[in-house]
Design an enzyme around this catalytic site. Sequence first.
Site, PDB file in Angstrom:
ATOM      1  N   LEU A   1       0.820  -1.209   0.000  1.00 24.20           N
ATOM      2  CA  LEU A   1       0.000   0.000   0.000  1.00 24.20           C
ATOM      3  C   LEU A   1       0.856   1.262   0.000  1.00 24.20           C
ATOM      4  O   LEU A   1       0.545   2.234  -0.707  1.00 24.20           O
ATOM      5  CB  LEU A   1      -0.943  -0.007   1.201  1.00 24.20           C
ATOM      6  CG  LEU A   1      -1.869   1.194   1.352  1.00 24.20           C
ATOM      7  CD1 LEU A   1      -2.718   1.405   0.105  1.00 24.20           C
ATOM      8  CD2 LEU A   1      -2.766   1.025   2.579  1.00 24.20           C
ATOM      9  N   ALA A   2       1.933   1.270   0.772  1.00 24.79           N
ATOM     10  CA  ALA A   2       2.796   2.454   0.826  1.00 24.79           C
ATOM     11  C   ALA A   2       3.432   2.728  -0.529  1.00 24.79           C
ATOM     12  O   ALA A   2       3.404   3.851  -1.043  1.00 24.79           O
ATOM     13  CB  ALA A   2       3.870   2.280   1.900  1.00 24.79           C
TER      14      ALA A   2
ATOM     15  N   TRP B   1      -2.619  -8.906   2.968  1.00 27.20           N
ATOM     16  CA  TRP B   1      -3.010  -9.865   4.006  1.00 27.20           C
ATOM     17  C   TRP B   1      -3.801  -9.218   5.141  1.00 27.20           C
ATOM     18  O   TRP B   1      -4.349  -9.912   5.987  1.00 27.20           O
ATOM     19  CB  TRP B   1      -1.768 -10.543   4.588  1.00 27.20           C
ATOM     20  CG  TRP B   1      -1.113 -11.521   3.664  1.00 27.20           C
ATOM     21  CD1 TRP B   1      -1.038 -11.453   2.303  1.00 27.20           C
ATOM     22  CD2 TRP B   1      -0.429 -12.715   4.035  1.00 27.20           C
ATOM     23  NE1 TRP B   1      -0.338 -12.524   1.808  1.00 27.20           N
ATOM     24  CE2 TRP B   1       0.048 -13.317   2.848  1.00 27.20           C
ATOM     25  CE3 TRP B   1      -0.153 -13.330   5.248  1.00 27.20           C
ATOM     26  CZ2 TRP B   1       0.781 -14.501   2.845  1.00 27.20           C
ATOM     27  CZ3 TRP B   1       0.572 -14.518   5.257  1.00 27.20           C
ATOM     28  CH2 TRP B   1       1.028 -15.092   4.063  1.00 27.20           C
TER      29      TRP B   1
ATOM     30  N   GLY C   1      -8.787  -3.625   8.951  1.00 29.65           N
ATOM     31  CA  GLY C   1      -9.228  -2.417   8.290  1.00 29.65           C
ATOM     32  C   GLY C   1      -8.290  -1.252   8.488  1.00 29.65           C
ATOM     33  O   GLY C   1      -7.101  -1.417   8.749  1.00 29.65           O
TER      34      GLY C   1
ATOM     35  N   GLU D   1     -11.944  -2.179  17.206  1.00 30.39           N
ATOM     36  CA  GLU D   1     -10.893  -3.149  17.499  1.00 30.39           C
ATOM     37  C   GLU D   1     -10.221  -2.800  18.832  1.00 30.39           C
ATOM     38  O   GLU D   1     -10.446  -1.716  19.398  1.00 30.39           O
ATOM     39  CB  GLU D   1      -9.854  -3.172  16.368  1.00 30.39           C
ATOM     40  CG  GLU D   1     -10.432  -3.694  15.060  1.00 30.39           C
ATOM     41  CD  GLU D   1      -9.424  -3.742  13.934  1.00 30.39           C
ATOM     42  OE1 GLU D   1      -9.672  -4.468  12.964  1.00 30.39           O
ATOM     43  OE2 GLU D   1      -8.389  -3.064  14.015  1.00 30.39           O
TER      44      GLU D   1
ATOM     45  N   ASP E   1      14.285  -6.164   4.135  1.00 24.37           N
ATOM     46  CA  ASP E   1      15.244  -5.741   3.123  1.00 24.37           C
ATOM     47  C   ASP E   1      15.561  -4.247   3.188  1.00 24.37           C
ATOM     48  O   ASP E   1      16.721  -3.842   3.116  1.00 24.37           O
ATOM     49  CB  ASP E   1      14.708  -6.087   1.723  1.00 24.37           C
ATOM     50  CG  ASP E   1      14.409  -7.563   1.554  1.00 24.37           C
ATOM     51  OD1 ASP E   1      14.966  -8.369   2.326  1.00 24.37           O
ATOM     52  OD2 ASP E   1      13.621  -7.917   0.672  1.00 24.37           O
TER      53      ASP E   1
ATOM     54  N   HIS F   1       0.968 -10.644  17.065  1.00 20.10           N
ATOM     55  CA  HIS F   1      -0.487 -10.627  17.015  1.00 20.10           C
ATOM     56  C   HIS F   1      -1.000 -11.741  17.921  1.00 20.10           C
ATOM     57  O   HIS F   1      -0.515 -12.873  17.866  1.00 20.10           O
ATOM     58  CB  HIS F   1      -0.987 -10.840  15.584  1.00 20.10           C
ATOM     59  CG  HIS F   1      -2.415 -10.441  15.407  1.00 20.10           C
ATOM     60  ND1 HIS F   1      -3.458 -11.190  15.905  1.00 20.10           N
ATOM     61  CD2 HIS F   1      -2.986  -9.371  14.805  1.00 20.10           C
ATOM     62  CE1 HIS F   1      -4.602 -10.588  15.624  1.00 20.10           C
ATOM     63  NE2 HIS F   1      -4.349  -9.484  14.948  1.00 20.10           N
TER      64      HIS F   1
ATOM     65  N   ARG G   1      -2.788  -5.129  21.788  1.00 18.83           N
ATOM     66  CA  ARG G   1      -2.240  -6.413  21.365  1.00 18.83           C
ATOM     67  C   ARG G   1      -1.123  -6.934  22.267  1.00 18.83           C
ATOM     68  O   ARG G   1      -1.027  -8.138  22.491  1.00 18.83           O
ATOM     69  CB  ARG G   1      -1.719  -6.293  19.927  1.00 18.83           C
ATOM     70  CG  ARG G   1      -2.829  -6.181  18.916  1.00 18.83           C
ATOM     71  CD  ARG G   1      -2.290  -5.944  17.520  1.00 18.83           C
ATOM     72  NE  ARG G   1      -3.389  -5.939  16.551  1.00 18.83           N
ATOM     73  CZ  ARG G   1      -3.237  -5.675  15.271  1.00 18.83           C
ATOM     74  NH1 ARG G   1      -2.032  -5.388  14.800  1.00 18.83           N
ATOM     75  NH2 ARG G   1      -4.270  -5.688  14.445  1.00 18.83           N
TER      76      ARG G   1
ATOM     77  N   HIS H   1       4.027 -10.288  14.094  1.00 19.42           N
ATOM     78  CA  HIS H   1       3.048  -9.674  13.195  1.00 19.42           C
ATOM     79  C   HIS H   1       3.519  -8.366  12.577  1.00 19.42           C
ATOM     80  O   HIS H   1       3.314  -8.138  11.388  1.00 19.42           O
ATOM     81  CB  HIS H   1       1.756  -9.437  13.974  1.00 19.42           C
ATOM     82  CG  HIS H   1       0.651  -8.856  13.163  1.00 19.42           C
ATOM     83  ND1 HIS H   1       0.123  -9.489  12.053  1.00 19.42           N
ATOM     84  CD2 HIS H   1      -0.055  -7.692  13.301  1.00 19.42           C
ATOM     85  CE1 HIS H   1      -0.850  -8.750  11.550  1.00 19.42           C
ATOM     86  NE2 HIS H   1      -0.974  -7.652  12.284  1.00 19.42           N
TER      87      HIS H   1
ATOM     88  N   ARG I   1       1.951  -0.892  18.349  1.00 12.58           N
ATOM     89  CA  ARG I   1       1.043  -0.320  17.353  1.00 12.58           C
ATOM     90  C   ARG I   1      -0.408  -0.559  17.717  1.00 12.58           C
ATOM     91  O   ARG I   1      -0.807  -1.679  18.016  1.00 12.58           O
ATOM     92  CB  ARG I   1       1.330  -0.921  15.981  1.00 12.58           C
ATOM     93  CG  ARG I   1       0.366  -0.431  14.899  1.00 12.58           C
ATOM     94  CD  ARG I   1       0.750  -0.942  13.534  1.00 12.58           C
ATOM     95  NE  ARG I   1       0.531  -2.375  13.374  1.00 12.58           N
ATOM     96  CZ  ARG I   1      -0.617  -2.930  13.020  1.00 12.58           C
ATOM     97  NH1 ARG I   1      -1.691  -2.171  12.846  1.00 12.58           N
ATOM     98  NH2 ARG I   1      -0.716  -4.237  12.856  1.00 12.58           N
TER      99      ARG I   1
ATOM    100  N   SER J   1      -1.757   0.937  10.824  1.00 12.89           N
ATOM    101  CA  SER J   1      -0.635   0.730   9.907  1.00 12.89           C
ATOM    102  C   SER J   1      -0.969   1.110   8.467  1.00 12.89           C
ATOM    103  O   SER J   1      -0.187   1.790   7.798  1.00 12.89           O
ATOM    104  CB  SER J   1      -0.154  -0.719   9.959  1.00 12.89           C
ATOM    105  OG  SER J   1      -1.217  -1.614   9.694  1.00 12.89           O
TER     106      SER J   1
END
Length: 530
Positions: A15-16, A45, A49, A113, A215, A236, A285, A346, A381, A386
């Site tokens: 996404l980034a 993955w 949301g 959440e 990487d 997670h 979490r 996670h 987080r 994220s």
Amino acid sequence: MTTQDFDVLIVGSGLAGLTAALRLAPTHRVAVLTKRQVHDGASGWAQGGIAAVLAEGDSFDAHVQDTLVAGAGLCDLAATRFVVENAPDAIHWLQGLGVPFSQEDGALHLTREGGHSARRIVHATDATGAAVQRTLIDVVRETPGITLFEHHTLVDLITSRKLGLPGTPRCLGLYALDEAADAVVTFRAPQTILATGGAGKVYLYTTNPDTATGDGIAAAWRAGCRVANLEFIQFHPTCLYHPHVKSFLITEAVRGEGGLLKLPASKGGTRFMPQHDARAELAPRDVVARAIDFEMKKHGLDCVHLDISHQSPRFLQLHFPNILARCAELGLDITREPIPVVPAAHYTCGGVLTDLAGRTDLQGLFAIGETACTGLHGANRLASNSLVECMVYARAAAQAIAEVPRAPLPAVPPWDDSRVTDADECVVISHNWDELRRFMWDYVGIVRTDKRLERAAHRIALLTDEIHEFYSHFHVSRDLLELRNLVQVADLIVRSAQMRHESRGLHYSRDWPSLAAPAAPTILVPTLRR
């Protein structure tokens, strides 16, 4: 082989990376490099949301406060407010691209959440990341100015310092392994963005895809960039425990919609989270993962149970169709029985240190997404922060790049592998990979001690020497490059953990069980040799 020239290089197709590419494409020639196919990354993955303040009665201040609480005193306030205040615009941008978010009565359906004080999670049933990535990939493939290079693995960044050039050190491009040609290609550009994701594959059990090998973090470190907070690896709490499944996440939203954590029936089948935290299943979490780890060790369990069977089958089909279907494939009827779950690595909360535009210490080099440490996540987080961070910082980086005057680049030498040969025993790589992931899980996992960290550091030193020798004498392969990066990131994780003499957020040490004051990030500075 001729050098490939672009205005901007983006490493990573999550996404980034894709957001940055789309933001830059109208004015720049952009190359997106990804080491497998464009859809093979962690973003796709993501189940739960994207967090954004959209509901009446919710507020930016509440979202900021929830993030600060989850981050255990280490979140950067400016970075947190920057992301939270720009989150609604990011959602609207995705809607404009056609992402099919779940609706209710004609409006976005918002779920809740763990750690959130309100319903603010925008989602596409329980496969949000997949829906977002499919949409962005389709748009990227149709956008002029973006060139995709699949099956291209980052080897190293090219810097002016490495070439012995005078002036302020800067990034000039990168070397990448083209797997189809089995050759290293030179890419040159005045601006490079690292969007390579995290390093979950450094652990034996992880929810991450096989591409999550750190990487970008390792390459930036070798190029002279500082890294921060790498001891904070989020585990997670609920990864599906099943012998025939690898890395299948059970989203946070299951607990957000009433899922209860219980001991197996053989141990009484009782709910245990209220004994660990007043927020019970909706605790952050780190709290939930440690509680599960505690109960598993206390009772000698391989897993615990997550029970959502009190909800109706129609409700589960509506909200969690993918989890329902996947579990059914494995013979688990979650409408009648609980889901066996275990914690798994996670998310990498630390990474390459950046500013509010994603700039790193090296001129011309940006880091965004899980690769970066922006200060948003602190020591832990908050769920669904994220993906929105990816978009907000991708846009900020694109804006910063657009403001930089374009200047010619110096010549860059091609990759020289004339003094190496083909490896005769690649089994060394797989054995070292297995050893690394196992001792990182045993020694640098959810609960740590000084002795365990010392043991891990010793093993890492031995592996580093072996891998350096292998890298120096043989042709590079993707497996070798990934192992080299994982060992480098493992070293940074252990060194960071050894520096933190307290228990905070995701870093819990039996030798240092209390909080220290004041709260401070862990920053490592590389020592470079020309």
